[in-house]
Design an enzyme around this catalytic site. Structure first.
Site, PDB file in Angstrom:
ATOM      1  N   GLY A 113      13.322  -8.037  -7.210  1.00 52.30           N
ATOM      2  CA  GLY A 113      14.620  -7.416  -6.965  1.00 52.30           C
ATOM      3  C   GLY A 113      15.095  -7.690  -5.550  1.00 52.30           C
ATOM      4  O   GLY A 113      14.308  -7.639  -4.599  1.00 52.30           O
ATOM      5  N   GLY A 182     -14.092  -2.874   8.189  1.00 57.71           N
ATOM      6  CA  GLY A 182     -13.408  -1.594   7.980  1.00 57.71           C
ATOM      7  C   GLY A 182     -14.190  -0.677   7.056  1.00 57.71           C
ATOM      8  O   GLY A 182     -14.382  -0.986   5.887  1.00 57.71           O
ATOM      9  N   GLY A 184     -13.421   2.201   5.779  1.00 59.64           N
ATOM     10  CA  GLY A 184     -12.552   3.216   5.167  1.00 59.64           C
ATOM     11  C   GLY A 184     -12.809   3.283   3.672  1.00 59.64           C
ATOM     12  O   GLY A 184     -13.874   2.871   3.191  1.00 59.64           O
ATOM     13  N   ILE A 186     -11.501   1.745   0.893  1.00 58.21           N
ATOM     14  CA  ILE A 186     -11.718   0.523   0.113  1.00 58.21           C
ATOM     15  C   ILE A 186     -13.053  -0.108   0.500  1.00 58.21           C
ATOM     16  O   ILE A 186     -13.862  -0.462  -0.366  1.00 58.21           O
ATOM     17  CB  ILE A 186     -10.568  -0.500   0.340  1.00 58.21           C
ATOM     18  CG1 ILE A 186      -9.259   0.066  -0.229  1.00 58.21           C
ATOM     19  CG2 ILE A 186     -10.903  -1.843  -0.291  1.00 58.21           C
ATOM     20  CD1 ILE A 186      -8.053  -0.832  -0.061  1.00 58.21           C
ATOM     21  N   VAL A 239     -14.434  -6.700  15.536  1.00 57.86           N
ATOM     22  CA  VAL A 239     -14.572  -8.063  15.015  1.00 57.86           C
ATOM     23  C   VAL A 239     -13.774  -9.003  15.915  1.00 57.86           C
ATOM     24  O   VAL A 239     -12.607  -8.740  16.214  1.00 57.86           O
ATOM     25  CB  VAL A 239     -14.080  -8.137  13.547  1.00 57.86           C
ATOM     26  CG1 VAL A 239     -14.053  -9.575  13.057  1.00 57.86           C
ATOM     27  CG2 VAL A 239     -14.972  -7.289  12.647  1.00 57.86           C
ATOM     28  N   ARG A 269      -3.547  -0.418   5.230  1.00 57.90           N
ATOM     29  CA  ARG A 269      -2.407  -1.031   4.574  1.00 57.90           C
ATOM     30  C   ARG A 269      -1.125  -0.682   5.325  1.00 57.90           C
ATOM     31  O   ARG A 269      -1.090   0.307   6.054  1.00 57.90           O
ATOM     32  CB  ARG A 269      -2.309  -0.549   3.116  1.00 57.90           C
ATOM     33  CG  ARG A 269      -3.534  -0.951   2.298  1.00 57.90           C
ATOM     34  CD  ARG A 269      -3.451  -0.460   0.866  1.00 57.90           C
ATOM     35  NE  ARG A 269      -2.393  -1.086   0.097  1.00 57.90           N
ATOM     36  CZ  ARG A 269      -2.510  -2.248  -0.550  1.00 57.90           C
ATOM     37  NH1 ARG A 269      -3.656  -2.900  -0.524  1.00 57.90           N
ATOM     38  NH2 ARG A 269      -1.497  -2.737  -1.233  1.00 57.90           N
ATOM     39  N   HIS A 440     -20.322  28.066 -16.475  1.00 54.32           N
ATOM     40  CA  HIS A 440     -21.710  27.955 -16.015  1.00 54.32           C
ATOM     41  C   HIS A 440     -22.534  27.258 -17.087  1.00 54.32           C
ATOM     42  O   HIS A 440     -22.361  27.560 -18.263  1.00 54.32           O
ATOM     43  CB  HIS A 440     -22.277  29.354 -15.758  1.00 54.32           C
ATOM     44  CG  HIS A 440     -23.737  29.324 -15.418  1.00 54.32           C
ATOM     45  ND1 HIS A 440     -24.190  28.984 -14.155  1.00 54.32           N
ATOM     46  CD2 HIS A 440     -24.842  29.557 -16.173  1.00 54.32           C
ATOM     47  CE1 HIS A 440     -25.521  29.035 -14.158  1.00 54.32           C
ATOM     48  NE2 HIS A 440     -25.938  29.374 -15.359  1.00 54.32           N
TER      49      HIS A 440
HETATM   50  P1  NAI Z   1      -8.457   2.901   5.535  1.00 55.71           P
HETATM   51  O1  NAI Z   1      -7.365   3.277   6.429  1.00 55.71           O
HETATM   52  O2  NAI Z   1      -9.004   3.898   4.572  1.00 55.71           O
HETATM   53  O3  NAI Z   1      -9.722   2.383   6.398  1.00 55.71           O
HETATM   54  C1  NAI Z   1      -9.627   1.328   7.300  1.00 55.71           C
HETATM   55  C2  NAI Z   1     -10.799   1.391   8.268  1.00 55.71           C
HETATM   56  O4  NAI Z   1     -10.812   0.187   9.018  1.00 55.71           O
HETATM   57  C3  NAI Z   1     -10.699   2.533   9.266  1.00 55.71           C
HETATM   58  O5  NAI Z   1     -11.921   3.231   9.277  1.00 55.71           O
HETATM   59  C4  NAI Z   1     -10.437   1.817  10.593  1.00 55.71           C
HETATM   60  O6  NAI Z   1     -11.002   2.487  11.693  1.00 55.71           O
HETATM   61  C5  NAI Z   1     -11.109   0.493  10.370  1.00 55.71           C
HETATM   62  N1  NAI Z   1     -10.587  -0.607  11.180  1.00 55.71           N
HETATM   63  C6  NAI Z   1      -9.294  -0.860  11.498  1.00 55.71           C
HETATM   64  N2  NAI Z   1      -9.210  -1.992  12.210  1.00 55.71           N
HETATM   65  C7  NAI Z   1     -10.469  -2.483  12.321  1.00 55.71           C
HETATM   66  C8  NAI Z   1     -11.033  -3.644  12.920  1.00 55.71           C
HETATM   67  N3  NAI Z   1     -10.277  -4.560  13.535  1.00 55.71           N
HETATM   68  N4  NAI Z   1     -12.379  -3.832  12.834  1.00 55.71           N
HETATM   69  C9  NAI Z   1     -13.158  -2.920  12.205  1.00 55.71           C
HETATM   70  N5  NAI Z   1     -12.670  -1.814  11.634  1.00 55.71           N
HETATM   71  C10 NAI Z   1     -11.344  -1.599  11.664  1.00 55.71           C
HETATM   72  O7  NAI Z   1      -7.954   1.585   4.790  1.00 55.71           O
HETATM   73  P2  NAI Z   1      -8.490   0.842   3.496  1.00 55.71           P
HETATM   74  O8  NAI Z   1      -9.910   1.172   3.238  1.00 55.71           O
HETATM   75  O9  NAI Z   1      -8.113  -0.566   3.686  1.00 55.71           O
HETATM   76  O10 NAI Z   1      -7.630   1.482   2.342  1.00 55.71           O
HETATM   77  C11 NAI Z   1      -6.214   1.268   2.338  1.00 55.71           C
HETATM   78  C12 NAI Z   1      -5.461   2.369   1.667  1.00 55.71           C
HETATM   79  O11 NAI Z   1      -5.747   2.454   0.294  1.00 55.71           O
HETATM   80  C13 NAI Z   1      -5.760   3.701   2.299  1.00 55.71           C
HETATM   81  O12 NAI Z   1      -4.537   4.282   2.625  1.00 55.71           O
HETATM   82  C14 NAI Z   1      -6.449   4.471   1.220  1.00 55.71           C
HETATM   83  O13 NAI Z   1      -6.077   5.822   1.240  1.00 55.71           O
HETATM   84  C15 NAI Z   1      -5.997   3.795  -0.075  1.00 55.71           C
HETATM   85  N6  NAI Z   1      -7.084   3.832  -1.053  1.00 55.71           N
HETATM   86  C16 NAI Z   1      -7.437   5.011  -1.600  1.00 55.71           C
HETATM   87  C17 NAI Z   1      -8.510   5.083  -2.461  1.00 55.71           C
HETATM   88  C18 NAI Z   1      -8.920   6.402  -3.006  1.00 55.71           C
HETATM   89  O14 NAI Z   1      -8.177   7.354  -2.915  1.00 55.71           O
HETATM   90  N7  NAI Z   1     -10.114   6.522  -3.563  1.00 55.71           N
HETATM   91  C19 NAI Z   1      -9.291   3.906  -2.823  1.00 55.71           C
HETATM   92  C20 NAI Z   1      -8.865   2.744  -2.150  1.00 55.71           C
HETATM   93  C21 NAI Z   1      -7.797   2.732  -1.308  1.00 55.71           C
END
Ligand code: NAI
Length: 455
Positions: A113, A182, A184, A186, A239, A269, A440
């Site tokens: 779009g 990272g 986090g 994912i 890194v 993201r 329970h």
């Molecule tokens: P995230 O924001 O959860 O984690 C990214 C991590 O990378 C952070 O801990 C940060 O400190 C670290 N980081 C950033 N720059 C860095 C670097 N240069 N070197 C090393 N570490 C670094 O992002 P993620 O895991 O990519 O997930 C993306 C989005 O997807 C999030 O907003 C998340 O909430 C969502 N998501 C949610 C899920 C769930 O609810 N189960 C599952 C997968 C994703």
């Protein structure tokens, strides 16, 4: 073509759910999607990762079942079959969304779009040469992985050495050595799967802890469990380069290297706000599209919901934001609230959390009491989690005697945590919550136990 009441740009969780609600309420709605309905969540995020993680869990059962008096020998993982099953699950769900669009009379426009501008009739968006006009426009173009300017990273993405959330779900061969940049959500979920199925995993995280805003005691327990699994954590590390077969990083000022067959880049993201003509409408963007509590942008008739507003990048937040936008268009009173949004990490064990942590509550100057219990207070947990070290923490507002947050690490936490979200959302006081009967024996009962420990 007749003017639509609502054009929904993006068919991910925000878009398809909002379109469904709008169609059900009688609004003439079109949803525009350039890839596949379901967006990242269904096609390359939440759902496929859960399919992989479940395969990992089943495989893990065959390795740990001796604890339960069951002996299995010779189990193995067939990664191609795992990916094929994941694809089947995704296909079923995506076609389900297509059927739901039909059911609610929503037009689906397949293609990219492009916003053309605004006329007296409404907003105009072109898809493959067809121009759709709508009185309202909901932008839900989602988010894309952050790719920082680390030398070698972009080249690695091109040649397949480096992966994002998309490619990591389609690996047909389990990498011997996986480096995750990272720690986090994912990164941890994929580290969990790949280490369970045999990869040697190294997680390189910039902060001094994993799992971002998660209660640090809980993320510490998760990390210990993972270390036992053999995952290597490099915390407080930066890194510096990605090269053939390795990731270079800085640890305490020293240059180090982690060997890798594959690298996952999961460092967050960013909202997708460019490339579809948004600038033609003068919509205000600041890291994401700025919205108010009704998901309205600065341009009357233009709404934005989901990851694109950069507030809470979660599919379940997105569902609700889209609904708030549709209700606002319908003239119903509604307001987006973010204080009771659960967050879950689908590792093994799972982490489920909602509301304030002890640290975030204290940072806001709130007077809190924290009740902590081991999950072993639950009979079912004990019966099903040999050697489990889960905990639950309930954060209570001393002044109003209400739950502000619940944080747990234990399997089923993902399924249980909505109950805690209800406690926060309804603002029920502890005395009333104590009158709720929990089934329970269940794992969730531990929350009831904790409520009885509140002073
Ligand atoms: P995230 O924001 O959860 O984690 C990214 C991590 O990378 C952070 O801990 C940060 O400190 C670290 N980081 C950033 N720059 C860095 C670097 N240069 N070197 C090393 N570490 C670094 O992002 P993620 O895991 O990519 O997930 C993306 C989005 O997807 C999030 O907003 C998340 O909430 C969502 N998501 C949610 C899920 C769930 O609810 N189960 C599952 C997968 C994703």
């Amino acid at each position: 073509m007749d003017t639509f009441d609502l054009i929904v740009l993006g068919g991910g969780p925000t878009g398809y759910n909002a379109a469904e609600r709008a169609g059900a309420a009688g609004l003439k709605t079109v949803v525009i999607e350039k890839r596949a309905l379901g967006g990242v969540c269904l096609n390359e995020g939440c759902i496929p990762s859960k399919a992989l993680l479940y395969s990992g869990k089943v495989y893990n059962y065959t390795k740990t079942c001796d604890h339960y008096g069951v002996h299995v020998t010779g189990s193995s993982i067939d990664q191609q079959a795992v990916v094929a099953r994941k694809n089947k699950v995704v296909k079923t769900l995506v076609s389900g969304i297509g059927m739901s669009m039909k059911k609610y009379g929503v037009t689906v426009a397949e293609g990219e779009g492009m916003i053309l501008g605004r006329t007296a009739e409404g907003f105009q968006v072109e898809v493959n040469g067809t121009v759709y006009t709508g009185r309202n426009l909901l932008i839900c173009t989602g988010s894309a992985p952050v790719v920082p300017p680390i030398p070698g990273l972009r080249e690695g993405l091109k040649d397949g050495f480096v992966m994002t959330n998309r490619e990591v779900l389609d690996l047909e061969k389990i990498p011997e050595k996986l480096v995750v940049i990272g720690g986090g959500v994912i990164g941890l979920e994929m580290a969990c799967y790949y280490s369970t199925v045999g990869s040697h995993v190294t997680v390189i995280e910039m902060l001094d802890h994993i799992a971002g805003p998660t209660d640090t005691e809980i993320s510490g327990i998760l990390m210990k469990n993972y270390q036992k699994l053999g995952i290597d954590f490099k915390l407080g590390c930066k890194v510096t380069a990605v090269k053939d077969g390795k990731v270079c990083y800085e640890e305490n000022g020293k240059e180090m290297e982690a060997p890798a067959d594959k690298v996952l880049c999961s460092i967050g993201r960013r909202a997708v706000t460019e490339g579809f003509g948004l600038e033609k409408l003068g919509v205000y963007v600041e890291r994401g599209i700025k919205t108010d509590e009704q998901m309205r942008t600065n341009v009357a008739g233009v709404y934005a919901a989901g990851d694109v507003n950069g507030v809470s990048m979660l599919a379940h937040t997105a569902y609700r934001e889209g609904e708030v936008a549709v209700n606002t268009i319908l003239g119903k009173k509604d307001r987006m609230r973010y204080n009771a949004i659960p967050s879950v990490i689908y590792t093994n064990p799972e982490v489920g959390a909602v509301g304030e942590t002890e640290a975030s509550a204290k940072a806001k100057g709130l007077d809190v009491e924290v009740v902590k219990l081991p999950m072993a207070y639950s009979g079912r947990y004990l019966a099903e989690n040999e050697g489990g070290n889960g905990i639950v923490k309930v954060v209570v507002d001393k002044k109003y005697h209400r739950v502000l947050g619940v944080h747990m690490i234990a399997n089923y936490a993902a399924e249980i945590i909505y109950g805690a979200a209800l406690m926060i959302e309804t603002e029920m006081c502890i005395d009333n919550l104590k009158e709720i009967v929990f089934p329970h024996p269940t794992v969730c009962e531990v929350i009831r136990e904790a409520l009885f420990d509140v002073k």
